[in-house]
Design a protein around this motif. Structure first.
Motif, short mmCIF file in Angstrom:
data_model
loop_
_atom_site.label_atom_id
_atom_site.label_comp_id
_atom_site.label_asym_id
_atom_site.label_seq_id
_atom_site.Cartn_x
_atom_site.Cartn_y
_atom_site.Cartn_z
N ARG A 1 3.75 -2.22 -2.39
CA ARG A 1 2.48 -1.48 -2.25
C ARG A 1 1.35 -2.34 -1.70
N GLU A 2 1.45 -3.67 -1.88
CA GLU A 2 0.35 -4.54 -1.44
C GLU A 2 0.01 -4.37 0.03
N ASN A 3 1.04 -4.41 0.88
CA ASN A 3 0.78 -4.34 2.32
C ASN A 3 0.06 -3.06 2.71
N GLU A 4 0.46 -1.96 2.10
CA GLU A 4 -0.18 -0.68 2.39
C GLU A 4 -1.66 -0.70 1.99
N LEU A 5 -1.93 -1.18 0.77
CA LEU A 5 -3.31 -1.20 0.29
C LEU A 5 -4.15 -2.24 1.01
#
Length: 229
Positions: free
Chosen positions: A192-196
């Motif tokens: 999820r980090e990359n998306e956020l």
């Protein structure tokens, strides 16, 4: 004759009512849309023992403006230490995506805590704490013209909180986010980090993906002093 007097009194009464209503309307418009002094806000979300607050107070940026500082910490056992720090508003609630209560997990010795159980919490115990919609709180409390820096280290709750802030548009209240992600502890959030981070970068609010005290190491020293809105 008396009828004319009564009519005049009624007209005068209605005129005063209309005038009073117009005055209130003018004051309301002036208050909400008129000129407003910019506030400088630093929010430590997941304040723990105040490490990020102390780091921020050492920066040149802190000395440059009249900051209003908020320390938000869900762990009730940490509040006493935070309240000893002068000039800081302490909020003992969990940052979340809605108002209410949540189950909050503490380690036996209160060294770490989270809304999610994970392998770093030894001998966990659960308590119920009050939660609040962080984005909506920003919206009610501040203006988009204010200068707001947020250090966010909330042990996994950041995913749900950021999703809600992007969904309802309250991300626009933030000028710089310094955020620590926790997918290494919480497998359900892996990836999820990359998306956020991409969303934060596109919105222009990403300051760094770590907490403030960690950003103030030798390689990043002085990073925060260059921030301007």
């Amino acid at each position: 004759m008396f009828r004319h007097k009564d009519t005049f009194k009624n007209i005068k009464k209605h005129a005063m009512t209309i005038l009073f209503t117009l005055v209130i309307l003018f004051i309301s418009i002036w208050y909400y849309a008129g000129p407003r002094t910019k506030k400088y806000i630093f929010i430590d979300g997941g304040a723990h023992n105040g490490e990020s607050l102390l780091a921020f107070q050492k920066t040149g940026l802190y000395k440059k403006y009249p900051w209003k500082i908020f320390a938000i910490e869900a762990n009730p056992y940490k509040i006493k230490n935070l309240k000893r720090m002068p000039g800081i508003t302490v909020i003992n609630k969990a940052i979340w995506n809605k108002n209410g209560t949540v189950e909050f997990i503490l380690s036996k010795y209160d060294s770490t805590s989270s809304l999610y159980n994970n392998r770093t919490i030894k001998q966990p115990k659960t308590i119920t704490v009050e939660s609040f919609d962080f984005g909506q709180w920003l919206c009610r409390k501040f203006s988009v013209n204010d200068f707001i820096i947020i250090s966010l280290d909330i042990e996994g709750a950041e995913y749900e909180v950021l999703d809600k802030m992007f969904a309802d548009g309250t991300i626009k209240y933030v000028d710089r986010f310094y955020i620590e992600f926790h997918s290494s502890k919480l497998k359900q959030f892996q990836g999820r980090e990359n998306e956020l981070l991409s969303k934060l970068e596109k919105s222009g609010v990403l300051g760094g993906f770590d907490s403030v005290e960690n950003m103030l190491d030798g390689s990043c020293n002085g990073w925060i002093d260059t921030i301007e809105k």
